[in-house]
Design an enzyme around this catalytic site. Structure first.
Site, PDB file in Angstrom:
ATOM      1  N   SER A 187       0.840  -1.192   0.000  1.00  0.00           N
ATOM      2  CA  SER A 187       0.000   0.000   0.000  1.00  0.00           C
ATOM      3  C   SER A 187       0.867   1.230   0.000  1.00  0.00           C
ATOM      4  O   SER A 187       1.974   1.229   0.518  1.00  0.00           O
ATOM      5  CB  SER A 187      -0.929   0.012   1.210  1.00  0.00           C
ATOM      6  OG  SER A 187      -0.251   0.509   2.338  1.00  0.00           O
ATOM      7  N   LYS A 188       0.352   2.253  -0.598  1.00  0.00           N
ATOM      8  CA  LYS A 188       1.137   3.466  -0.775  1.00  0.00           C
ATOM      9  C   LYS A 188       1.549   4.043   0.581  1.00  0.00           C
ATOM     10  O   LYS A 188       2.683   4.446   0.779  1.00  0.00           O
ATOM     11  CB  LYS A 188       0.311   4.475  -1.561  1.00  0.00           C
ATOM     12  CG  LYS A 188       1.030   5.778  -1.810  1.00  0.00           C
ATOM     13  CD  LYS A 188       0.331   6.900  -1.111  1.00  0.00           C
ATOM     14  CE  LYS A 188       0.970   8.234  -1.463  1.00  0.00           C
ATOM     15  NZ  LYS A 188       0.341   9.314  -0.706  1.00  0.00           N
ATOM     16  N   ARG A 189       0.629   4.033   1.517  1.00  0.00           N
ATOM     17  CA  ARG A 189       0.933   4.652   2.791  1.00  0.00           C
ATOM     18  C   ARG A 189       2.081   3.929   3.496  1.00  0.00           C
ATOM     19  O   ARG A 189       3.025   4.519   3.985  1.00  0.00           O
ATOM     20  CB  ARG A 189      -0.307   4.639   3.686  1.00  0.00           C
ATOM     21  CG  ARG A 189      -0.285   5.720   4.742  1.00  0.00           C
ATOM     22  CD  ARG A 189      -1.403   5.539   5.727  1.00  0.00           C
ATOM     23  NE  ARG A 189      -1.343   4.235   6.370  1.00  0.00           N
ATOM     24  CZ  ARG A 189      -2.292   3.757   7.145  1.00  0.00           C
ATOM     25  NH1 ARG A 189      -3.384   4.459   7.343  1.00  0.00           N
ATOM     26  NH2 ARG A 189      -2.164   2.580   7.713  1.00  0.00           N
TER      27      ARG A 189
END
Length: 528
Positions: free
Chosen positions: A267-269
């Site tokens: 995930s990007k986060r």
RNA sequence: GGCCCUGUCGUCUAGCGGUUAGGACACAGCCCUUUCAAGGCUGCGACACGGGUUCGAUUCCCGUCAGGGUCACCA
């Protein structure tokens, strides 16, 4: 009937690697079967400036060469392609369900429902919501809803199975008694994703819904929508997710930094944590300051932008992502987009999640770079040289010629466009920057100064001053002196370029030409 | 917790009842080259576990374990 697939991103401001993989599979599948690939924008819930947040996504797809046949900026016969512009159609569909006895108003507040949910949890029982008006007559439901509009729920049929025929997972079954009645329309009339998505898929005449595995559970509910609406059911393909890289054996992580987890969805986060000192150094080396890196929150290994900025060939990324969860056979790794389109099939998509491996991506990017014609390599390299203030765009004739020869001499050393900064600077500066370590270890080695003087004489007699001639001359010289020719390479390289790494030494000499080589050897002798 | 999905080298994968379990990335060594790449060769390294079915299971079935997903008036 023509095959129609779709990818439905939310305008988030960045293009995620996992999303691209899903989009790629949709695109490959549609292309393989001569169908259409549609981009639909799921923007019902976004407060952000849509066009601004959408642009990076469209840019990313264009860079990768994934063209959408219908969608933003290209339009199409089924538009609009933004969910925010299709709200009326969701309402209409919901009304159709209400009037057909498939939906009912539910006046229960969220608080009341939460209380029920908690009670169920406390009792260790699954919470299956059924609203009070579920059993009211269709006429009564319609009347109530007209009088006092509220949340609209879908009436899940009881005591049967919901069956998803999945091209990848096979037949998946869920008992409908385990599915709570889902809200399809909020009291304010806005649709929920799960419902809107189906309405759009019907409206766009999507034939194959290819999406991430995490949607499989939603699908049991969604197929009931399709049924109730009497719409033809599309085929499904739920592809496994892309996970974080496996930690390198023996890798060390700073205190407080969690190592990557190969079982966790990329995930990007979370990937922000992979902007490690090494990644930062890599970006610094191509001209990014720490402030610039910090300001670009999409500049991390989970986004397409990251690889684009580092000069990865999009073909390499496509190849890598295509092979992640899909294979052609037991040995093919290198594939062009054409190869993939010609061979893609959902049947050969893997069952299990795959973890993202940046090293294999890097390797494949290099393999594709090997195939690229030199002119295109140069075009790709120039922006990095401009940013490093080594050249100005457009190039003058002399620089253009020089760069051509440098890139040629670099050969397979160029894997990413940014690699040009590893080799080209000595060729583009007026004088060599003598690297202290190289001077110490090579030039100052006893006897090398004298050898260089003699080599200079030998070189000055070379005509023409090309690779073959200089090489032969140096070897002849070594033979005459009764020494090995090999040890002469490094002193020559360092004398001329100032550094101990570079393309072949005779290619290097040829690029500079005789006069410049002799001048630089003189400069080098001063260093000793 | 219920339900669903998944489990082959560190990683990506091939395999679809009988294979010395194949390839690729990474890693290690050697060759080539006194640079760095590329290339060549070699090595390391896997069927989660336990029961069945079968003459024979990585492959089929069941269970266990592990991981993931989902159970929203998010998308």
């Amino acid at each position: 009937m023509s095959i129609r697939t779709r990818f439905a991103p939310s305008p988030t401001g960045y293009l995620h690697i996992g999303g691209v993989r899903t989009a790629l599979f949709n695109w490959l599948f549609a292309r393989r079967l001569g169908g259409q690939f549609i981009l639909r924008i799921d923007d019902t819930d976004t407060e952000r400036n849509r066009s601004e947040a959408l642009q990076p996504i469209l840019d990313g797809f264009r860079w990768l060469g994934i063209q959408w046949d219908e969608g933003p900026e290209v339009g199409g016969p089924y538009g609009p392609y933004f969910q925010s512009q299709r709200l009326e159609s969701y309402k209409a569909a919901a009304m159709k369900l209400l009037e057909g006895g498939h939906a009912y108003p539910d006046y229960m507040t969220k608080e009341e429902q939460d209380a029920e949910r908690k009670a169920a949890e406390a009792a260790k029982k699954p919470y299956i919501h059924r609203g009070p008006h579920r059993e009211s007559s269709t006429a009564e439901c319609v009347r109530l809803y007209r009088e006092k509009p509220t949340t609209l729920r879908f009436k899940v049929p009881t005591r049967r199975d919901s069956i998803v025929e999945d091209l990848i997972c096979g037949q998946c079954v869920q008992k409908t008694d385990l599915i709570g009645d889902p809200v399809i329309l909020r009291a304010n009339g806005s649709p929920l994703y799960n419902f809107a998505s189906v309405i759009d898929d019907i409206a766009f005449e999507i034939t194959h819904v290819v999406r991430a595995r995490e949607h499989l559970a939603n699908t049991y509910t969604q197929v009931l929508f399709w049924e109730a609406l009497g719409a033809p059911m599309p085929k499904f393909g739920h592809i496994p997710v892309v996970n974080e890289p496996a930690p390198k054996p023996g890798a060390k992580y700073a205190p407080g930094v969690k190592p990557p987890n190969k079982n966790k969805k990329l995930s990007k986060r979370d990937m922000a944590k992979f902007v490690t000192p090494e990644i930062k150094a890599q970006l610094n080396a191509i001209g990014w300051t720490d402030e610039q890196i910090a300001a670009r929150d999409d500049l991390n290994p989970a986004t397409v932008a990251f690889y684009r900025e580092l000069g990865y060939l999009p073909e390499g990324l496509i190849n890598y992502l295509g092979r992640l969860g899909w294979s052609l056979d037991d040995k093919t790794e290198f594939m062009t987009v054409k190869d993939m389109i010609a061979n893609f099939s959902l049947e050969r998509v893997t069952d299990s999640a795959a973890s993202f491996d940046p090293e294999k991506l890097y390797w494949l990017a290099g393999e594709h770079m090997k195939q690229l014609p030199i002119e295109q390599k140069i075009v790709g390299c120039v922006p990095f040289l401009v940013k490093a203030k080594l050249v100005t765009d457009p190039l003058d004739a002399a620089t253009s010629t020089r760069l051509h020869r440098v890139v040629e001499a670099m050969g397979d050393r160029l894997k990413l466009f940014s690699d040009i900064l590893l080799y080209a600077p000595p060729f583009l500066k007026a004088d060599p920057d003598y690297h202290p370590e190289a001077v110490e270890n090579v030039l100052k080695k006893p006897g090398n100064a004298e050898l260089l003087r003699e080599v200079a004489k030998v070189l000055s007699a070379c005509e023409p001053f090309d690779t073959a001639t200089t090489e032969k001359a140096v070897i002849d010289f070594a033979n005459a002196r009764g020494i090995k020719p090999g040890p002469l390479n490094q002193p020559m390289r360092v004398a001329v370029t100032g550094v101990s790494r570079g393309p072949g030494v005779f290619e290097t000499l040829a690029i500079f030409g005789k006069d410049e080589v002799l001048r630089r050897i003189e400069l080098a002798l001063v260093q000793i």
